[in-house]
Scaffold this active site. Sequence first.
Site, PDB file in Angstrom:
ATOM      1  N   HIS A 158       0.137   2.403  -1.616  1.00 52.68           N
ATOM      2  CA  HIS A 158       0.006   1.044  -1.084  1.00 52.68           C
ATOM      3  C   HIS A 158       1.268   0.240  -1.416  1.00 52.68           C
ATOM      4  CE1 HIS A 158      -4.229   1.654  -0.188  1.00 52.68           C
ATOM      5  NE2 HIS A 158      -4.317   0.415   0.258  1.00 52.68           N
ATOM      6  N   HIS A 205      -5.161   1.511  -9.418  1.00 53.21           N
ATOM      7  CA  HIS A 205      -3.868   1.965  -9.933  1.00 53.21           C
ATOM      8  C   HIS A 205      -3.536   1.273 -11.237  1.00 53.21           C
ATOM      9  CE1 HIS A 205      -2.401   4.550  -6.711  1.00 53.21           C
ATOM     10  NE2 HIS A 205      -2.887   3.693  -5.842  1.00 53.21           N
TER      11      HIS A 205
END
Length: 389
Positions: A158, A205
Amino acid sequence: MLELLVYLHGSELVARFQRRCGLFPVHDAHHSTPVHADEPRARLKGSWSHQDKNSNYEYKENGCGCSRPQYEVRNRLLHVLFLLSAGLGHEIFYITCLPCIHWSLDPFLCRRLVNMWTVVMYVGQVMKDVLKLPRPLSTHVVKLETRVDAEYGLPSTHAMAATAISFTVLLSAPSRIQFQFEVGLLIALTLSSLVCLSRLYTGMHSVLDVICGVLISALILFLTYPYWETIDRFQLTSRVSPVAALTLLLFLSYTYPELEHYSTTRGDTTTILGAGAGCSVGYWVNEQLGQTFEPLGVLPVPLPTLTADALARGSARFFVGVVALLGTRQVVKTLSLKVLYSWYRVGRNDESARRRREIEVPYKFVTYTAVGLVNSILVNRVFILLGLL
């Protein structure tokens, strides 16, 4: 140095960020519970599935569904902001909003963007499955996305995609469109930062994953930038360009690293490579036909004036284009799966068959190659027929 990397990869920083933004696990919402960064992921016999209603999760064990809330949101504004920002890295954004650059702004910018997005995402996905570093493990980290939780964490794709998309457009646009560079830089930094922070907020993350994602993407942009013009010329004018795009990207799909367990990374990577191949062939076809749909006038051209008529036409193009792409996706996906199921003699009700390489790779590659071709070749011609350009 090693201690710093371990600290940045730990779950404690992610949990702290979530608390600061008002996101708390239910069992931690009214009590101060210490966060253990090294706490192992629970190995449960059941499975977790997302419940859209009330944004909760449902735990199912031995076929019995017993639902309970998993988190509490105390800052609704940040919650919505980060969920929307996280959506900028999902397929729904790529298949709806990114093509609008081609339809309503400049196909040149879209071509550059797709090229860099394809390269950056492939590198990021492969690195995940080669390095095999886990996502945040602490049970105190709230996980807002479950589909990709089986994937490895470093780097954050991302963050890579947001950096590549924002700064590829920023670096390419000055020669095409008149705009204030400082404003464009501010927008690029803001959008990429929001996407990066959203990966911490959603618990998917670590800080290290995000930092590495940004740095790797920046390095790829830096190394490839001097060759963007050369790549453009080859892609648009070389006779071998369409063959090279299809064969190379299909080869990369089939040779994607194997894992001991199934992960969505191979399928997602094949989706990206297929879309990149389709768009590349489509832009070559447009160049050969002499109809590239680029802005008229001396470059760089002024930004289009936002009038009621322009807004209505843009909305109509968006609706028609998205319907065309989603329709293509559904039709080609259905047909390709039928052919592959018949070829390999697999039952249509066998959902696990889609995970097999010999089925997953060709059906996804063919489906999204078709989507890329429709986006780059057919949609703008439909706009001309409908009087929307």
